[in-house]
Write a protein that holds these residues in place. Structure first.
Motif, PDB file in Angstrom:
ATOM      1  N   ALA A  15       0.829  -1.215   0.000  1.00 24.56           N
ATOM      2  CA  ALA A  15       0.000   0.000   0.000  1.00 24.56           C
ATOM      3  C   ALA A  15       0.861   1.262   0.000  1.00 24.56           C
ATOM      4  N   ALA A  16       2.026   1.179  -0.647  1.00 23.10           N
ATOM      5  CA  ALA A  16       2.950   2.318  -0.589  1.00 23.10           C
ATOM      6  C   ALA A  16       2.855   3.227  -1.808  1.00 23.10           C
ATOM      7  N   GLY A  17       2.169   2.750  -2.858  1.00 18.81           N
ATOM      8  CA  GLY A  17       2.164   3.486  -4.131  1.00 18.81           C
ATOM      9  C   GLY A  17       1.421   4.805  -4.044  1.00 18.81           C
ATOM     10  N   GLU A  18       1.698   5.685  -4.995  1.00 19.43           N
ATOM     11  CA  GLU A  18       1.106   7.018  -4.987  1.00 19.43           C
ATOM     12  C   GLU A  18      -0.283   7.011  -5.643  1.00 19.43           C
ATOM     13  N   LEU A  81       7.763   0.408   6.412  1.00 22.57           N
ATOM     14  CA  LEU A  81       7.978   1.553   5.519  1.00 22.57           C
ATOM     15  C   LEU A  81       8.797   1.171   4.277  1.00 22.57           C
ATOM     16  N   GLN A  82       8.268   1.562   3.130  1.00 24.75           N
ATOM     17  CA  GLN A  82       9.052   1.504   1.885  1.00 24.75           C
ATOM     18  C   GLN A  82       9.276   2.965   1.501  1.00 24.75           C
ATOM     19  N   SER A  83      10.486   3.465   1.739  1.00 28.87           N
ATOM     20  CA  SER A  83      10.665   4.920   1.621  1.00 28.87           C
ATOM     21  C   SER A  83      10.647   5.399   0.179  1.00 28.87           C
ATOM     22  N   ARG A  86       9.978   1.618  -5.392  1.00 29.05           N
ATOM     23  CA  ARG A  86      10.761   1.036  -6.481  1.00 29.05           C
ATOM     24  C   ARG A  86      10.103  -0.205  -7.065  1.00 29.05           C
ATOM     25  N   GLY A  87       8.843  -0.389  -6.802  1.00 32.37           N
ATOM     26  CA  GLY A  87       8.137  -1.520  -7.390  1.00 32.37           C
ATOM     27  C   GLY A  87       7.599  -2.495  -6.360  1.00 32.37           C
ATOM     28  N   THR A  88       6.683  -3.356  -6.811  1.00 28.22           N
ATOM     29  CA  THR A  88       6.008  -4.280  -5.897  1.00 28.22           C
ATOM     30  C   THR A  88       6.973  -5.313  -5.299  1.00 28.22           C
ATOM     31  N   GLY A  89       8.007  -5.694  -6.083  1.00 23.11           N
ATOM     32  CA  GLY A  89       9.011  -6.642  -5.576  1.00 23.11           C
ATOM     33  C   GLY A  89       9.813  -6.014  -4.457  1.00 23.11           C
ATOM     34  N   LEU A 109      -0.946  -9.538  -0.979  1.00 24.96           N
ATOM     35  CA  LEU A 109      -2.111  -8.894  -1.605  1.00 24.96           C
ATOM     36  C   LEU A 109      -1.767  -7.445  -1.946  1.00 24.96           C
ATOM     37  N   TYR A 110      -2.444  -6.899  -2.944  1.00 19.98           N
ATOM     38  CA  TYR A 110      -2.281  -5.485  -3.279  1.00 19.98           C
ATOM     39  C   TYR A 110      -3.363  -4.680  -2.567  1.00 19.98           C
ATOM     40  N   GLY A 111      -2.944  -3.559  -2.007  1.00 21.33           N
ATOM     41  CA  GLY A 111      -3.881  -2.727  -1.239  1.00 21.33           C
ATOM     42  C   GLY A 111      -4.912  -2.017  -2.087  1.00 21.33           C
ATOM     43  N   TYR A 148      -3.452  -5.221 -17.111  1.00 19.63           N
ATOM     44  CA  TYR A 148      -3.042  -6.275 -16.172  1.00 19.63           C
ATOM     45  C   TYR A 148      -1.826  -7.039 -16.689  1.00 19.63           C
ATOM     46  N   GLY A 149      -1.049  -7.617 -15.764  1.00 16.10           N
ATOM     47  CA  GLY A 149       0.037  -8.524 -16.135  1.00 16.10           C
ATOM     48  C   GLY A 149      -0.581  -9.774 -16.757  1.00 16.10           C
ATOM     49  N   ARG A 150       0.064 -10.306 -17.822  1.00 14.85           N
ATOM     50  CA  ARG A 150      -0.470 -11.498 -18.508  1.00 14.85           C
ATOM     51  C   ARG A 150       0.240 -12.765 -18.026  1.00 14.85           C
ATOM     52  N   VAL A 163       4.064 -11.381 -17.614  1.00  8.67           N
ATOM     53  CA  VAL A 163       4.602 -10.202 -18.308  1.00  8.67           C
ATOM     54  C   VAL A 163       3.689  -9.019 -18.019  1.00  8.67           C
ATOM     55  N   GLU A 164       4.278  -7.919 -17.579  1.00 11.51           N
ATOM     56  CA  GLU A 164       3.491  -6.716 -17.317  1.00 11.51           C
ATOM     57  C   GLU A 164       2.960  -6.145 -18.626  1.00 11.51           C
ATOM     58  N   ASP A 165       1.822  -5.493 -18.553  1.00 12.96           N
ATOM     59  CA  ASP A 165       1.172  -4.935 -19.745  1.00 12.96           C
ATOM     60  C   ASP A 165       2.153  -4.118 -20.583  1.00 12.96           C
ATOM     61  N   VAL A 178      -5.034 -13.195 -16.987  1.00  7.99           N
ATOM     62  CA  VAL A 178      -4.292 -12.118 -16.317  1.00  7.99           C
ATOM     63  C   VAL A 178      -3.949 -12.463 -14.870  1.00  7.99           C
ATOM     64  N   ASN A 179      -3.115 -11.584 -14.306  1.00  8.37           N
ATOM     65  CA  ASN A 179      -2.691 -11.727 -12.922  1.00  8.37           C
ATOM     66  C   ASN A 179      -3.475 -10.749 -12.050  1.00  8.37           C
ATOM     67  N   PRO A 180      -4.439 -11.223 -11.273  1.00  4.19           N
ATOM     68  CA  PRO A 180      -5.201 -10.302 -10.410  1.00  4.19           C
ATOM     69  C   PRO A 180      -4.358  -9.814  -9.229  1.00  4.19           C
TER      70      PRO A 180
HETATM   71  C1  UD1 Z   1       0.149  -5.053 -10.486  1.00  6.62           C
HETATM   72  C2  UD1 Z   1       0.868  -6.297 -11.031  1.00  6.62           C
HETATM   73  C3  UD1 Z   1       0.129  -6.805 -12.263  1.00  6.62           C
HETATM   74  C4  UD1 Z   1      -1.314  -7.124 -11.895  1.00  6.62           C
HETATM   75  C5  UD1 Z   1      -2.004  -5.924 -11.232  1.00  6.62           C
HETATM   76  C6  UD1 Z   1      -3.311  -6.376 -10.631  1.00  6.62           C
HETATM   77  C7  UD1 Z   1       3.273  -6.048 -10.536  1.00  6.62           C
HETATM   78  C8  UD1 Z   1       4.590  -5.685 -11.083  1.00  6.62           C
HETATM   79  N1  UD1 Z   1       2.227  -5.949 -11.366  1.00  6.62           N
HETATM   80  O1  UD1 Z   1       0.197  -4.047 -11.482  1.00  6.62           O
HETATM   81  O2  UD1 Z   1       0.769  -7.964 -12.776  1.00  6.62           O
HETATM   82  O3  UD1 Z   1      -2.023  -7.533 -13.046  1.00  6.62           O
HETATM   83  O4  UD1 Z   1      -1.210  -5.383 -10.148  1.00  6.62           O
HETATM   84  O5  UD1 Z   1      -4.037  -5.300 -10.079  1.00  6.62           O
HETATM   85  O6  UD1 Z   1       3.192  -6.419  -9.383  1.00  6.62           O
HETATM   86  N2  UD1 Z   1       3.004  -0.677  -4.449  1.00  6.62           N
HETATM   87  C9  UD1 Z   1       3.879  -0.519  -3.394  1.00  6.62           C
HETATM   88  N3  UD1 Z   1       5.165  -0.140  -3.644  1.00  6.62           N
HETATM   89  C10 UD1 Z   1       5.639   0.078  -4.910  1.00  6.62           C
HETATM   90  C11 UD1 Z   1       4.722  -0.083  -5.989  1.00  6.62           C
HETATM   91  C12 UD1 Z   1       3.429  -0.473  -5.723  1.00  6.62           C
HETATM   92  O7  UD1 Z   1       3.515  -0.706  -2.231  1.00  6.62           O
HETATM   93  O8  UD1 Z   1       6.812   0.408  -5.047  1.00  6.62           O
HETATM   94  C13 UD1 Z   1       1.617  -1.088  -4.162  1.00  6.62           C
HETATM   95  C14 UD1 Z   1       0.594  -0.048  -4.626  1.00  6.62           C
HETATM   96  O9  UD1 Z   1       0.267   0.828  -3.577  1.00  6.62           O
HETATM   97  C15 UD1 Z   1      -0.603  -0.897  -5.018  1.00  6.62           C
HETATM   98  C16 UD1 Z   1      -0.005  -2.257  -5.378  1.00  6.62           C
HETATM   99  O10 UD1 Z   1       1.323  -2.265  -4.874  1.00  6.62           O
HETATM  100  O11 UD1 Z   1      -1.497  -1.063  -3.944  1.00  6.62           O
HETATM  101  C17 UD1 Z   1       0.003  -2.507  -6.879  1.00  6.62           C
HETATM  102  O12 UD1 Z   1       0.748  -1.486  -7.518  1.00  6.62           O
HETATM  103  P1  UD1 Z   1       0.289  -0.892  -8.921  1.00  6.62           P
HETATM  104  O13 UD1 Z   1       1.298   0.114  -9.323  1.00  6.62           O
HETATM  105  O14 UD1 Z   1      -1.114  -0.493  -8.884  1.00  6.62           O
HETATM  106  O15 UD1 Z   1       0.478  -2.187  -9.844  1.00  6.62           O
HETATM  107  P2  UD1 Z   1      -0.230  -2.501 -11.227  1.00  6.62           P
HETATM  108  O16 UD1 Z   1       0.424  -1.710 -12.297  1.00  6.62           O
HETATM  109  O17 UD1 Z   1      -1.686  -2.382 -11.095  1.00  6.62           O
END
Ligand code: UD1
Ligand code: CA
Length: 470
Positions: A15-18, A81-83, A86-89, A109-111, A148-150, A163-165, A178-180
């Motif tokens: 849940a760190a993304g903008e 904290l993710q300051s 730099r990506g979900t990984g 899970l994604y927030g 979505y990622g495929r 693979v990301e879109d 796709v990857n939910p």
């Molecule tokens: C991501 C997936 C994609 C998938 C999609 C489903 C990756 C690389 N891609 O893409 O395959 O189909 O979700 O909805 O994982 N976040 C962080 N820190 C970061 C970046 C993101 O905490 O550095 C968090 C965001 O707040 C968000 C979540 O991760 O809640 C997903 O990030 P987002 O940028 O929305 O990913 P998608 O492009 O949607």
């Protein structure tokens, strides 16, 4: 709580993304559907599904996100904290490094995916644990998979990678699976795999999705198919509105199943933390916001907007009433077009009618404020009648003052009560009176100019005016 046969597992929620695509100053995960921020939906579902621990990775707008999490979940959530985003990984790396002892299974899970059903998390955990796979993930098929990622499968149909879109070749763009974004991973494998991630891709980010290929190379991936309607992520305002509509519909259906009479399942706006008892009825375009309670036999009719309001049994809220932070007593009737502001407490069988406004006022049992009145800062007893157009003059320009009305008082139409003032029980206020002094029990208060009738004057006046006109 984890079931007997299931090992305890931890959840990591990103849940760190903008959320730049939201075009909003609020962090994306704090946008609300049905009165609850996206991230709280996800955390709540993970906890319900049985997460033993819940680590939430925050970054953008962290103070606000942390405050929301602390208020809603307290110590059940650990914040990481993710300051820099730099990506979900990288976000998952932060979580894993925050606790080197974290072991067992980890559900990621994604927030920003607020519709995920708790049952799907349970079934993913079950299936990947039963298969003893290092990584389990959910996949779904979409007619238009854009964004979505495929899921790329090998010749034998096994998941090979994601693979990301924006990294897709023309061929890969056509893949509908796709990857939910729901994974169940072995912590040891995950710790090792996230160290191997690179940012060699279109976005220059460390993708969590690349972990899938690392597991697939060992033939160690289990996939579970699910319905995308439940898994949609929120990236922009359109997604938010679609998710909100789906969540509202689910809430309406749950209420209807327990015996709430609902005019239109698609035109009801009930927040997640509201409570409606079976046997109540809700008209079209009704909004119940925050923490409302509507008890059995009560009816909230068309177009009412109630925020943190308790509606007791058999009360009737007629169309287009707006009420906030108030209580409506058993069998009471409010509206149409009434406005109850904060701390209005209407007693049993009391009535507030059209174009009347109340604020910080208690109205005793059976008392009535039927037409066009303002009662603010009032303490009104039982069996009182407040006539049409009555005003409680509660504000002197500096301070608010209280009007006290005893039981069985009759306040005639178009009266003003200039607070602070007390009208004792059984008193009678003549219409058009401006009450500035206390009125003793059972007395009549009348304060208006004496009426004078001039016989024949109207006819003479009319004749004069008509002559002038000719
Ligand atoms: C991501 C997936 C994609 C998938 C999609 C489903 C990756 C690389 N891609 O893409 O395959 O189909 O979700 O909805 O994982 N976040 C962080 N820190 C970061 C970046 C993101 O905490 O550095 C968090 C965001 O707040 C968000 C979540 O991760 O809640 C997903 O990030 P987002 O940028 O929305 O990913 P998608 O492009 O949607
Ligand atoms: Ca997303």
């Amino acid at each position: 709580m984890p079931t007997d046969e299931q090992a305890p597992w931890s959840a990591i929620i990103l849940a760190a993304g903008e959320g730049t695509r939201m075009n909003s100053s609020r962090p994306k995960v704090l946008h609300a559907i049905a009165g609850r921020p996206l991230v709280s939906w996800v955390v709540g579902t993970a906890l319900e599904a049985g997460a033993a621990r819940c680590l939430v990775v925050v970054g953008h707008g962290r103070a606000e996100v942390e405050r929301e999490l602390a208020e809603t979940f307290g110590a059940r959530v650990e914040v990481v904290l993710q300051s820099e985003q730099r990506g979900t990984g990288d976000a998952v790396r932060c979580a894993m490094e925050s606790d080197p002892a974290l072991s067992g299974r980890v559900v990621i899970l994604y927030g920003d995916c607020p519709l995920i059903p708790e049952s799907l998390i349970r079934s993913l955990v079950e299936q990947s644990q039963a298969a003893k796979a290092n990584l389990g993930l959910v996949t779904a098929t979409l007619p238009t998979p854009d964004g979505y990622g495929r899921i790329v499968r090998d010749g034998r149909g096994a998941v090979a990678r994601i693979v990301e879109d924006c990294d897709c070749s023309d061929e890969e763009k056509k893949i509908n699976e796709v990857n939910p974004g729901l994974y169940d991973v072995d912590a040891g494998f995950l710790r090792d795999a996230i160290r191997q991630l690179t940012s060699d891709n279109a976005q220059g980010q460390r993708y969590l999705t690349d972990v899938v290929e690392l597991a697939a190379r060992r033939g160690d991936v289990v996939s579970v198919a699910a319905d995308m309607a439940d898994l949609m992520g929120v990236n922009d305002q359109r997604d938010l509105a679609i998710c909100a509509a789906r969540r509202r519909r689910r809430i309406a259906e749950t209420l209807a199943k327990k015996g709430v009479a609902i005019t239109d399942l698609d035109a009801l706006y009930v927040d997640a933390d509201c409570q409606v008892e079976g046997g109540a009825s809700l008209g079209a375009q009704v909004h119940l916001r925050g923490k409302c309670v509507v008890r059995q036999g009560a009816s909230v009719d068309v177009g009412c907007v109630l925020t943190n309001v308790v509606v007791e049994a058999n009360a009737l809220i007629l169309p287009y009433t707006v009420a906030t932070d108030s209580t409506i007593g058993e069998g009471a009737s409010v509206g149409p077009f009434s406005h109850l502001r904060r701390q209005s407490k209407l007693g049993p069988r009391s009535k507030v009618g059209n174009f009347s406004e109340t604020k910080k006022t208690t109205l005793g049992e059976g008392s009535k404020v039927n037409h066009l009145a303002y009662v603010g800062d009032g303490i009104i007893g039982k069996g009182v009648n407040i006539g049409a157009g009555t005003i409680f003059c509660n504000y002197d320009g500096e301070q608010k003052h209280t009007t006290v009305i005893g039981d069985d008082v009759f306040v005639g139409s178009d009266s003003q009560l200039v607070a602070p003032v007390t009208v004792e029980r059984g008193a009678y206020i003549a219409s058009g009176t401006t009450v500035t002094r206390d009125v003793p029990e059972d007395s009549l208060a009348v304060g208006r100019a004496k009426q004078e009738n001039k016989e024949g004057y109207a006819a003479r006046l009319r004749a004069r005016l008509r002559r002038k006109k000719r």
